[in-house]
Design a protein around this motif. Structure first.
Motif, PDB file in Angstrom:
ATOM      1  N   ASN A 163      -0.607   2.484 -20.666  1.00 33.32           N
ATOM      2  CA  ASN A 163      -0.497   3.099 -21.981  1.00 33.32           C
ATOM      3  C   ASN A 163      -1.807   3.714 -22.478  1.00 33.32           C
ATOM      4  O   ASN A 163      -1.860   4.229 -23.587  1.00 33.32           O
ATOM      5  N   LEU A 164      -2.847   3.681 -21.666  1.00 31.75           N
ATOM      6  CA  LEU A 164      -4.147   4.220 -22.076  1.00 31.75           C
ATOM      7  C   LEU A 164      -4.347   5.618 -21.504  1.00 31.75           C
ATOM      8  O   LEU A 164      -3.896   5.920 -20.403  1.00 31.75           O
ATOM      9  N   ALA A 165      -5.020   6.447 -22.239  1.00 33.45           N
ATOM     10  CA  ALA A 165      -5.229   7.833 -21.824  1.00 33.45           C
ATOM     11  C   ALA A 165      -6.097   7.920 -20.570  1.00 33.45           C
ATOM     12  O   ALA A 165      -7.200   7.387 -20.528  1.00 33.45           O
ATOM     13  N   GLY A 166      -5.560   8.555 -19.522  1.00 34.83           N
ATOM     14  CA  GLY A 166      -6.340   8.879 -18.337  1.00 34.83           C
ATOM     15  C   GLY A 166      -6.514   7.795 -17.298  1.00 34.83           C
ATOM     16  O   GLY A 166      -7.041   8.067 -16.226  1.00 34.83           O
ATOM     17  N   VAL A 167      -6.127   6.554 -17.606  1.00 35.91           N
ATOM     18  CA  VAL A 167      -6.319   5.467 -16.654  1.00 35.91           C
ATOM     19  C   VAL A 167      -5.118   4.527 -16.637  1.00 35.91           C
ATOM     20  O   VAL A 167      -4.369   4.429 -17.602  1.00 35.91           O
ATOM     21  N   VAL A 168      -4.974   3.823 -15.512  1.00 35.30           N
ATOM     22  CA  VAL A 168      -4.019   2.726 -15.377  1.00 35.30           C
ATOM     23  C   VAL A 168      -4.834   1.514 -14.972  1.00 35.30           C
ATOM     24  O   VAL A 168      -5.682   1.585 -14.081  1.00 35.30           O
ATOM     25  N   LEU A 169      -4.601   0.396 -15.636  1.00 33.64           N
ATOM     26  CA  LEU A 169      -5.302  -0.843 -15.325  1.00 33.64           C
ATOM     27  C   LEU A 169      -4.378  -1.739 -14.514  1.00 33.64           C
ATOM     28  O   LEU A 169      -3.177  -1.789 -14.769  1.00 33.64           O
ATOM     29  N   VAL A 170      -4.947  -2.462 -13.554  1.00 33.89           N
ATOM     30  CA  VAL A 170      -4.180  -3.366 -12.699  1.00 33.89           C
ATOM     31  C   VAL A 170      -4.926  -4.694 -12.627  1.00 33.89           C
ATOM     32  O   VAL A 170      -6.146  -4.723 -12.456  1.00 33.89           O
ATOM     33  N   ARG A 171      -4.169  -5.808 -12.762  1.00 34.26           N
ATOM     34  CA  ARG A 171      -4.786  -7.135 -12.661  1.00 34.26           C
ATOM     35  C   ARG A 171      -3.816  -8.108 -12.001  1.00 34.26           C
ATOM     36  O   ARG A 171      -2.607  -7.889 -11.958  1.00 34.26           O
ATOM     37  N   ASP A 172      -4.356  -9.207 -11.515  1.00 31.46           N
ATOM     38  CA  ASP A 172      -3.585 -10.275 -10.885  1.00 31.46           C
ATOM     39  C   ASP A 172      -2.966 -11.149 -11.969  1.00 31.46           C
ATOM     40  O   ASP A 172      -3.671 -11.655 -12.843  1.00 31.46           O
ATOM     41  N   THR A 173      -1.665 -11.351 -11.907  1.00 29.14           N
ATOM     42  CA  THR A 173      -0.978 -12.156 -12.907  1.00 29.14           C
ATOM     43  C   THR A 173      -1.491 -13.592 -12.946  1.00 29.14           C
ATOM     44  O   THR A 173      -1.586 -14.192 -14.007  1.00 29.14           O
ATOM     45  N   LYS A 174      -1.835 -14.153 -11.794  1.00 24.87           N
ATOM     46  CA  LYS A 174      -2.295 -15.547 -11.729  1.00 24.87           C
ATOM     47  C   LYS A 174      -3.727 -15.717 -12.209  1.00 24.87           C
ATOM     48  O   LYS A 174      -4.142 -16.820 -12.535  1.00 24.87           O
ATOM     49  N   ASN A 175      -4.508 -14.639 -12.232  1.00 28.26           N
ATOM     50  CA  ASN A 175      -5.922 -14.727 -12.596  1.00 28.26           C
ATOM     51  C   ASN A 175      -6.275 -13.556 -13.510  1.00 28.26           C
ATOM     52  O   ASN A 175      -7.032 -12.665 -13.138  1.00 28.26           O
ATOM     53  N   ARG A 176      -5.740 -13.572 -14.692  1.00 26.78           N
ATOM     54  CA  ARG A 176      -5.890 -12.443 -15.617  1.00 26.78           C
ATOM     55  C   ARG A 176      -7.333 -12.183 -16.027  1.00 26.78           C
ATOM     56  O   ARG A 176      -7.671 -11.075 -16.420  1.00 26.78           O
ATOM     57  N   ASP A 177      -8.177 -13.185 -15.947  1.00 25.37           N
ATOM     58  CA  ASP A 177      -9.588 -13.010 -16.297  1.00 25.37           C
ATOM     59  C   ASP A 177     -10.457 -12.713 -15.081  1.00 25.37           C
ATOM     60  O   ASP A 177     -11.670 -12.608 -15.193  1.00 25.37           O
ATOM     61  N   GLY A 178      -9.844 -12.583 -13.905  1.00 21.93           N
ATOM     62  CA  GLY A 178     -10.590 -12.421 -12.664  1.00 21.93           C
ATOM     63  C   GLY A 178     -11.062 -11.014 -12.363  1.00 21.93           C
ATOM     64  O   GLY A 178     -11.714 -10.775 -11.375  1.00 21.93           O
ATOM     65  N   GLY A 179     -10.735 -10.057 -13.201  1.00 15.04           N
ATOM     66  CA  GLY A 179     -11.151  -8.680 -12.971  1.00 15.04           C
ATOM     67  C   GLY A 179      -9.982  -7.730 -13.090  1.00 15.04           C
ATOM     68  O   GLY A 179      -8.824  -8.128 -12.968  1.00 15.04           O
ATOM     69  N   THR A 180     -10.299  -6.493 -13.333  1.00 19.38           N
ATOM     70  CA  THR A 180      -9.290  -5.457 -13.530  1.00 19.38           C
ATOM     71  C   THR A 180      -9.684  -4.218 -12.748  1.00 19.38           C
ATOM     72  O   THR A 180     -10.840  -3.803 -12.785  1.00 19.38           O
ATOM     73  N   LEU A 181      -8.736  -3.656 -12.031  1.00 18.23           N
ATOM     74  CA  LEU A 181      -8.959  -2.371 -11.374  1.00 18.23           C
ATOM     75  C   LEU A 181      -8.645  -1.263 -12.375  1.00 18.23           C
ATOM     76  O   LEU A 181      -7.655  -1.347 -13.104  1.00 18.23           O
ATOM     77  N   THR A 182      -9.465  -0.248 -12.404  1.00 21.74           N
ATOM     78  CA  THR A 182      -9.232   0.920 -13.249  1.00 21.74           C
ATOM     79  C   THR A 182      -8.969   2.097 -12.332  1.00 21.74           C
ATOM     80  O   THR A 182      -9.816   2.442 -11.499  1.00 21.74           O
ATOM     81  N   ILE A 183      -7.798   2.697 -12.461  1.00 21.95           N
ATOM     82  CA  ILE A 183      -7.356   3.756 -11.557  1.00 21.95           C
ATOM     83  C   ILE A 183      -7.007   4.992 -12.379  1.00 21.95           C
ATOM     84  O   ILE A 183      -6.329   4.883 -13.406  1.00 21.95           O
ATOM     85  N   ALA A 184      -7.453   6.144 -11.918  1.00 25.68           N
ATOM     86  CA  ALA A 184      -7.104   7.394 -12.596  1.00 25.68           C
ATOM     87  C   ALA A 184      -5.585   7.571 -12.595  1.00 25.68           C
ATOM     88  O   ALA A 184      -4.912   7.233 -11.620  1.00 25.68           O
ATOM     89  N   THR A 185      -5.055   8.059 -13.696  1.00 25.56           N
ATOM     90  CA  THR A 185      -3.605   8.200 -13.854  1.00 25.56           C
ATOM     91  C   THR A 185      -2.971   8.975 -12.708  1.00 25.56           C
ATOM     92  O   THR A 185      -1.932   8.567 -12.167  1.00 25.56           O
ATOM     93  N   GLU A 186      -3.554  10.074 -12.299  1.00 28.74           N
ATOM     94  CA  GLU A 186      -2.972  10.885 -11.221  1.00 28.74           C
ATOM     95  C   GLU A 186      -2.987  10.142  -9.889  1.00 28.74           C
ATOM     96  O   GLU A 186      -2.041  10.228  -9.113  1.00 28.74           O
TER      97      GLU A 186
END
Length: 60
Positions: free
Chosen positions: A25-48
């Protein structure tokens, strides 16, 4: 990131939490994280790049 609305795939099922969540839902990026470790880090990927990845995944 502030304002991210996280969701799991409707295909995740009940597999003990072995899945990922995305926030698209954020402009220009999609965030991805592990459901079991939500505080373990987030990948930031360009929308395209995310759209391309999902397109390939749907072909499999």
């Amino acid at each position: 990131m502030t304002g991210a609305r996280w969701r799991k795939s409707t295909r995740s099922g009940n597999n003990g939490g072995a899945c990922v969540e995305v926030a698209d839902n954020l402009a220009g990026v999609v965030l991805v994280r592990d459901t079991k470790n939500r505080d373990g880090g987030t990948l930031t990927i360009a929308t395209e790049a995310w759209r391309t990845f999902v397109g390939f995944a749907k072909q499999s």
